[in-house]
Write an enzyme that holds these catalytic residues in place. Structure first.
Site, PDB file in Angstrom:
ATOM      1  N   LYS A  58       1.123  -1.105  -0.086  1.00 26.02           N
ATOM      2  CA  LYS A  58      -0.140   0.171  -0.111  1.00 26.02           C
ATOM      3  C   LYS A  58       0.934   1.253  -0.051  1.00 26.02           C
ATOM      4  O   LYS A  58       1.652   1.434   0.870  1.00 26.02           O
ATOM      5  CB  LYS A  58      -0.836  -0.002   1.206  1.00 26.02           C
ATOM      6  CG  LYS A  58      -1.752   1.133   1.326  1.00 26.02           C
ATOM      7  CD  LYS A  58      -2.813   1.289   2.574  1.00 26.02           C
ATOM      8  CE  LYS A  58      -2.013   1.572   3.814  1.00 26.02           C
ATOM      9  NZ  LYS A  58      -1.775   3.190   3.964  1.00 26.02           N
ATOM     10  N   LYS A 116      -7.013   8.025   0.010  1.00 25.35           N
ATOM     11  CA  LYS A 116      -8.196   8.440   0.956  1.00 25.35           C
ATOM     12  C   LYS A 116      -8.715   9.448   0.140  1.00 25.35           C
ATOM     13  O   LYS A 116      -9.190  10.588   0.605  1.00 25.35           O
ATOM     14  CB  LYS A 116      -7.700   8.999   2.027  1.00 25.35           C
ATOM     15  CG  LYS A 116      -7.145   7.599   3.127  1.00 25.35           C
ATOM     16  CD  LYS A 116      -6.886   8.090   4.243  1.00 25.35           C
ATOM     17  CE  LYS A 116      -6.224   6.911   5.445  1.00 25.35           C
ATOM     18  NZ  LYS A 116      -4.792   6.485   4.954  1.00 25.35           N
ATOM     19  N   VAL A 117      -9.031   9.268  -1.167  1.00 23.38           N
ATOM     20  CA  VAL A 117      -9.774  10.257  -1.930  1.00 23.38           C
ATOM     21  C   VAL A 117     -11.158  10.709  -1.410  1.00 23.38           C
ATOM     22  O   VAL A 117     -12.023   9.916  -1.025  1.00 23.38           O
ATOM     23  CB  VAL A 117     -10.205   9.636  -3.316  1.00 23.38           C
ATOM     24  CG1 VAL A 117     -10.477  10.487  -4.370  1.00 23.38           C
ATOM     25  CG2 VAL A 117      -8.730   8.986  -3.877  1.00 23.38           C
ATOM     26  N   ILE A 167     -15.100  16.288  -4.308  1.00 23.89           N
ATOM     27  CA  ILE A 167     -16.362  16.420  -5.075  1.00 23.89           C
ATOM     28  C   ILE A 167     -16.072  15.365  -6.369  1.00 23.89           C
ATOM     29  O   ILE A 167     -14.758  15.092  -6.602  1.00 23.89           O
ATOM     30  CB  ILE A 167     -16.580  17.607  -5.738  1.00 23.89           C
ATOM     31  CG1 ILE A 167     -15.220  18.287  -6.617  1.00 23.89           C
ATOM     32  CG2 ILE A 167     -16.628  18.893  -4.347  1.00 23.89           C
ATOM     33  CD1 ILE A 167     -15.533  19.619  -7.414  1.00 23.89           C
ATOM     34  N   PRO A 191      -6.343  -1.867   9.029  1.00 29.67           N
ATOM     35  CA  PRO A 191      -5.292  -1.260   9.361  1.00 29.67           C
ATOM     36  C   PRO A 191      -5.431  -1.351  10.904  1.00 29.67           C
ATOM     37  O   PRO A 191      -6.472  -1.292  11.617  1.00 29.67           O
ATOM     38  CB  PRO A 191      -5.446   0.057   8.744  1.00 29.67           C
ATOM     39  CG  PRO A 191      -6.810   0.501   8.654  1.00 29.67           C
ATOM     40  CD  PRO A 191      -7.436  -0.722   8.584  1.00 29.67           C
ATOM     41  N   GLY A 192      -4.099  -1.189  11.662  1.00 29.34           N
ATOM     42  CA  GLY A 192      -3.973  -0.744  13.283  1.00 29.34           C
ATOM     43  C   GLY A 192      -3.468  -1.819  13.729  1.00 29.34           C
ATOM     44  O   GLY A 192      -3.287  -2.068  15.210  1.00 29.34           O
ATOM     45  N   VAL A 193      -3.121  -3.025  13.343  1.00 30.27           N
ATOM     46  CA  VAL A 193      -2.526  -4.189  13.857  1.00 30.27           C
ATOM     47  C   VAL A 193      -0.979  -3.749  14.145  1.00 30.27           C
ATOM     48  O   VAL A 193      -0.397  -3.101  13.457  1.00 30.27           O
ATOM     49  CB  VAL A 193      -2.382  -5.407  13.021  1.00 30.27           C
ATOM     50  CG1 VAL A 193      -1.517  -6.687  13.391  1.00 30.27           C
ATOM     51  CG2 VAL A 193      -3.691  -6.019  12.912  1.00 30.27           C
ATOM     52  N   GLY A 213       2.432  -1.215   9.003  1.00 32.23           N
ATOM     53  CA  GLY A 213       3.577  -0.581   8.534  1.00 32.23           C
ATOM     54  C   GLY A 213       4.472  -0.541   9.447  1.00 32.23           C
ATOM     55  O   GLY A 213       5.405  -1.387   9.486  1.00 32.23           O
ATOM     56  N   ARG A 214       4.272   0.417  10.593  1.00 26.36           N
ATOM     57  CA  ARG A 214       5.469   0.639  11.532  1.00 26.36           C
ATOM     58  C   ARG A 214       6.253  -0.488  12.202  1.00 26.36           C
ATOM     59  O   ARG A 214       7.196  -0.546  12.523  1.00 26.36           O
ATOM     60  CB  ARG A 214       5.139   1.815  12.560  1.00 26.36           C
ATOM     61  CG  ARG A 214       5.076   3.192  11.989  1.00 26.36           C
ATOM     62  CD  ARG A 214       4.403   3.952  12.917  1.00 26.36           C
ATOM     63  NE  ARG A 214       3.022   3.570  12.942  1.00 26.36           N
ATOM     64  CZ  ARG A 214       2.053   4.458  13.803  1.00 26.36           C
ATOM     65  NH1 ARG A 214       2.395   5.254  14.374  1.00 26.36           N
ATOM     66  NH2 ARG A 214       0.811   3.929  13.914  1.00 26.36           N
TER      67      ARG A 214
HETATM   68  O1  O7E Z   1       0.103   2.047  12.114  1.00 28.46           O
HETATM   69  P1  O7E Z   1       1.000   1.479  10.984  1.00 28.46           P
HETATM   70  O2  O7E Z   1       2.105   1.855  10.876  1.00 28.46           O
HETATM   71  O3  O7E Z   1       0.918  -0.122  10.934  1.00 28.46           O
HETATM   72  O4  O7E Z   1       0.252   1.802   9.715  1.00 28.46           O
HETATM   73  C1  O7E Z   1      -0.998   1.718   9.320  1.00 28.46           C
HETATM   74  C2  O7E Z   1      -1.427   2.037   7.994  1.00 28.46           C
HETATM   75  O5  O7E Z   1      -2.815   2.092   7.703  1.00 28.46           O
HETATM   76  C3  O7E Z   1      -0.972   3.599   7.806  1.00 28.46           C
HETATM   77  O6  O7E Z   1      -0.435   3.593   6.254  1.00 28.46           O
HETATM   78  C4  O7E Z   1      -2.456   4.470   7.933  1.00 28.46           C
HETATM   79  O7  O7E Z   1      -2.318   5.672   7.119  1.00 28.46           O
HETATM   80  C5  O7E Z   1      -3.289   3.342   7.265  1.00 28.46           C
HETATM   81  N1  O7E Z   1      -4.626   3.694   7.944  1.00 28.46           N
HETATM   82  C6  O7E Z   1      -4.654   3.685   9.359  1.00 28.46           C
HETATM   83  O8  O7E Z   1      -3.784   3.321  10.144  1.00 28.46           O
HETATM   84  N2  O7E Z   1      -6.009   3.586   9.939  1.00 28.46           N
HETATM   85  C7  O7E Z   1      -7.070   3.633   9.060  1.00 28.46           C
HETATM   86  O9  O7E Z   1      -8.172   3.843   9.691  1.00 28.46           O
HETATM   87  C8  O7E Z   1      -7.140   4.011   7.637  1.00 28.46           C
HETATM   88  C9  O7E Z   1      -5.638   3.507   7.038  1.00 28.46           C
HETATM   89  C10 O7E Z   1      -5.667   3.360   5.675  1.00 28.46           C
HETATM   90  O10 O7E Z   1      -4.459   2.742   5.194  1.00 28.46           O
HETATM   91  O11 O7E Z   1      -6.551   3.752   4.990  1.00 28.46           O
HETATM   92  C11 O7E Z   1      -7.081   3.240   3.932  1.00 28.46           C
HETATM   93  C12 O7E Z   1      -6.783   1.549   4.058  1.00 28.46           C
END
Ligand code: O7E
Length: 216
Positions: A34, A64-65, A68, A172-174, A194-195
């Site tokens: 991503k 995250k479009v 309008i 996301p959020g793991v 990600g992190r």
């Molecule tokens: O917390 P991390 O580092 O594991 O990264 C999480 C990724 O998911 C990061 O790129 C962030 O922008 C994204 N994300 C969220 O953390 N929370 C959300 O609610 C939504 C996203 C996201 O990816 O949105 C579109 C999928």
């Protein structure tokens, strides 16, 4: 979409060389990345093209479009032209704006992911409770792919109930944000991480640990 090891790498580094090194170091464990604003704003939309050309990965552009319809169309068009396989679109902007992105995706034979609710603490302030309605709108528009949070499992499970088992949810959020991989995968099809991977001293060891932890 087939996501290897149920893990989508959130490639939020801001340097293309470091991003390349990271992806190369864990490429045998993933097939989906991503790319969002951090890398794109730092290195340009060409980063999407370059990754697509060099790795045979599913590439989800997380822009995250949320504009309008006319502007959403332009953003989606540029993103697919750069080589993205899919684009993430906010649902809260409403049906016309989401439909505009869907129409562009269709022209390219690509897909959108509809963002229902978010994972961070502030998401409860305005977005919480809206995910089901956004999911229903997505179903009306024929959307197959969704994003819902791993950090609010009650919300994730409720959004899954609305969507049914056949729709594809990425979550996301793991890790750093506190979400648990196995709990999340009870309701979601894949994890966005990600992190916990790219900030680890050894990203390969980190991703292997996460894969080992996944039992569902
Ligand atoms: O917390 P991390 O580092 O594991 O990264 C999480 C990724 O998911 C990061 O790129 C962030 O922008 C994204 N994300 C969220 O953390 N929370 C959300 O609610 C939504 C996203 C996201 O990816 O949105 C579109 C999928």
């Amino acid at each position: 979409m087939e996501v290897k090891n149920n893990i989508i790498l959130a490639l939020d580094l801001m340097d293309i060389i470091k991003s390349f090194e990271l992806v190369e170091s864990i490429s045998k464990y993933i097939n989906t990345i991503k790319i969002g604003y951090p890398l794109t704003l730092a290195e340009g939309l060409k980063s999407v093209t370059v990754f697509k050309e060099n790795f045979e990965f599913n590439t989800i552009c997380d822009y995250k479009v949320a504009d309008i319809p006319a502007t959403n169309e332009k953003i989606a068009d540029l993103t697919f032209k750069a080589g993205a396989d899919s684009i993430i679109v906010h649902g809260f902007v409403g049906k016309d704006s989401v439909a505009a992105s869907c129409d562009v995706a269709l022209e390219y034979g690509k897909e959108i992911f509809l963002l229902t609710e978010m994972s961070h603490p502030g998401a409860i302030q305005f977005l919480k409770g809206k995910g089901e309605k956004i999911a229903e709108m997505g179903l009306e528009l024929g959307i197959n792919n969704y994003v819902a949070p791993s950090t609010h499992l009650d919300r994730l499970s409720s959004i899954r109930s609305v969507l049914g088992k056949d729709k594809f949810i990425i979550s996301p959020g793991v890790g750093t944000q506190g979400g648990n991989p196995n709990d999340t995968l009870k309701y979601a099809d894949a994890l966005i991480i990600g992190r916990s991977i790219y900030n680890a001293e050894n990203p390969e060891i980190a991703i292997k640990e996460i894969i080992k932890e996944i039992t569902v």
